[in-house]
Design an enzyme around this catalytic site. Structure first.
Site, short mmCIF file in Angstrom:
data_model
loop_
_atom_site.label_atom_id
_atom_site.label_comp_id
_atom_site.label_asym_id
_atom_site.label_seq_id
_atom_site.Cartn_x
_atom_site.Cartn_y
_atom_site.Cartn_z
CD GLU A 8 10.91 -9.64 -1.24
OE1 GLU A 8 10.26 -8.70 -1.71
OE2 GLU A 8 12.06 -9.49 -0.77
CB VAL B 115 -0.97 0.00 1.20
CG1 VAL B 115 -0.23 0.30 2.52
CG2 VAL B 115 -2.10 0.97 0.99
CG HIS C 177 13.04 -6.71 -5.16
ND1 HIS C 177 13.88 -5.61 -5.06
CD2 HIS C 177 12.43 -6.83 -3.95
CE1 HIS C 177 13.77 -5.09 -3.84
NE2 HIS C 177 12.90 -5.82 -3.14
C1 5GW Z 1 4.91 -1.98 9.93
C2 5GW Z 1 6.20 -1.92 10.45
C3 5GW Z 1 7.24 -2.51 9.76
C4 5GW Z 1 6.96 -3.13 8.55
C5 5GW Z 1 5.66 -3.18 8.05
C6 5GW Z 1 4.63 -2.59 8.74
C7 5GW Z 1 3.26 -2.63 8.22
C8 5GW Z 1 3.01 -3.14 6.95
C9 5GW Z 1 2.15 -2.06 8.92
O1 5GW Z 1 2.23 -1.58 10.08
N1 5GW Z 1 0.91 -2.06 8.35
C10 5GW Z 1 0.71 -2.58 7.11
O2 5GW Z 1 -0.43 -2.52 6.60
N2 5GW Z 1 1.75 -3.15 6.42
C11 5GW Z 1 1.46 -3.76 5.11
O3 5GW Z 1 2.52 -4.60 4.72
C12 5GW Z 1 1.34 -2.66 4.04
O4 5GW Z 1 0.43 -3.07 3.07
C13 5GW Z 1 2.74 -2.62 3.49
O5 5GW Z 1 2.79 -2.06 2.21
C14 5GW Z 1 3.12 -4.10 3.53
C15 5GW Z 1 4.62 -4.40 3.52
O6 5GW Z 1 5.30 -3.58 4.44
P1 5GW Z 1 6.28 -2.43 3.96
O7 5GW Z 1 5.66 -1.74 2.82
O8 5GW Z 1 6.62 -1.55 5.12
O9 5GW Z 1 7.55 -3.22 3.48
P2 5GW Z 1 8.68 -2.67 2.47
O10 5GW Z 1 9.63 -3.82 2.30
O11 5GW Z 1 8.02 -2.30 1.17
O12 5GW Z 1 9.32 -1.46 3.12
#
Ligand code: 5GW
Ligand code: MN
Length: 360
Positions: free
Chosen positions: A307, A216, A237
């Site tokens: 992943e 998101v 990626h």
């Molecule tokens: C919170 C803290 C650390 C990592 C992830 C979260 C988290 C992820 C969250 O609190 N709430 C949430 O809805 N997510 C979902 O997991 C989102 O859809 C987010 O896009 C997905 C993956 O986490 P990201 O985007 O932080 O991971 P990266 O690797 O893209 O930075």
């Protein structure tokens, strides 16, 4: 033209054959009034049937749709010795296309998918503070995602009240799915597999044909259309498109179900962008969730969580289409020459503010 010709030559001939037989019976000496009346009725019936056949809708509809397709589908002939791109790989060794700008004609694809009246579901998770990303996500998707097609946004959240109402045009709708939250962020990320699997089984299969499952914390900045849709697809990626397989960040500990040896692997796929038909996404998410649970039981967690499991799945269940990094980019990687479009780009986030324990 062809259809008209067919119907104007074949049918009248058949009709005249019927008329002749009927006339024969009329001139028969043994003909009585009843017989004549029946013959007349029969001739009338044949005329009526032929008339409606000639005028009927399926033929006209078919004819018109041929015309419509012709107008929409005037395009350059594909050239055997002039591939549209020669700077990037456009097909995998298992003959799955890799989708790059210039490798497809969106008008042909749109006509095909409109003919099938395809419905697309896009799933995102906005748990805890990540609800802040929803507005930009949906607003930019309305501009660029599957324009002209039926779209359901499935937003999984534990904070439904934080998600504002959007007025969407006909054929596009927002569905909020309230789900329980998890304390650990790794769990938030990994449980996506389980939740997508469950909803695929409960409702997605009734409502959409394809699912697109994405992060998101992203914004659309160029078109993403039906060119991505296929039975099961993954995305390269942005950090590893040119890496050796030995340096992919696959899970390397044999104790984990996500383990991949260093001499295997095709691409390093991103956890934040996969999809396919509802059935294929069910199979994928079910596989990954079960593997995550097995690891949990064995007190191990794969290095890159969901992943790592997705990469294991794609190694032995090859995707039928692969999205180039145009479909998942992060501006921290700059803008290399081969990247003609940046369609879906990471929104920079203040990791401490959005992720730290107090914030959660
Ligand atoms: C919170 C803290 C650390 C990592 C992830 C979260 C988290 C992820 C969250 O609190 N709430 C949430 O809805 N997510 C979902 O997991 C989102 O859809 C987010 O896009 C997905 C993956 O986490 P990201 O985007 O932080 O991971 P990266 O690797 O893209 O930075
Ligand atoms: Mn992300």
């Amino acid at each position: 033209m062809l259809l008209n010709k067919c119907s104007s030559t074949r049918e009248p001939m058949e009709t005249s054959a019927w008329v002749l037989t009927s006339l024969d019976s009329r001139t028969d000496k043994n003909c009585n009034g009843k017989k004549c009346l029946l013959s007349m009725l029969f001739i009338n019936a044949v005329f009526i049937i032929v008339f409606f056949w000639y005028e009927n809708k399926p033929i006209r509809w078919h004819y018109e749709s041929r015309l419509r397709c012709r107008q929409e589908m005037l395009y350059d002939k594909p050239q055997i010795f002039k591939p549209p791109r020669s700077d990037v790989l456009m097909v995998t060794p298992w003959l799955a296309p890799i989708i790059w700008n210039g490798s497809y004609n969106i008008d042909i694809l749109n006509a095909q998918f409109h003919q099938r009246n395809v419905r697309v579901g896009i799933t995102v998770f906005a748990m805890k503070k990540y609800t802040v990303f929803i507005k930009t996500f949906i607003e930019t998707a309305e501009q660029f995602f599957m324009v002209g097609h039926k779209v359901n946004y499935y937003v999984f959240t534990d904070r439904a009240d934080d998600i504002s109402n959007f007025t969407l045009p006909e054929g596009r709708q927002l569905v909020i799915l309230e789900v329980p939250s998890y304390k650990q962020w790794q769990e938030v990320s990994m449980r996506r597999m389980e939740m997508i699997r469950d909803k695929a089984n409960q409702r997605f299969y009734k409502e959409v044909d394809y699912l697109v499952c994405v992060d998101v914390d992203m914004r659309f900045s160029d078109f993403v259309g039906v060119e991505i849709l296929s039975d099961v697809f993954g995305t390269i990626h942005p950090g590893f498109y040119n890496a050796q397989r030995g340096s992919f960040t696959y899970e390397r500990r044999q104790k984990s179900t996500a383990y991949i040896p260093t001499d295997e692997g095709d691409f390093y796929y991103a956890g934040g962008y996969f999809g396919g038909t509802v059935e294929e996404v069910y199979k994928l998410t079910n596989f990954c969730h079960k593997a995550i649970m097995t690891d949990k039981h064995n007190s191990i967690e794969a290095i890159w969580h969901d992943e790592s499991h997705l990469n294991k799945y794609f190694l032995y269940h090859k995707p039928t289409r692969i999205l180039s990094p145009e479909y998942l980019w992060d501006n921290n990687f700059g803008v290399p020459q081969f990247l003609k479009r940046r369609r879906f780009v990471a929104v920079p986030k203040n990791h401490n503010e959005i992720r730290n324990k107090r914030a959660l």
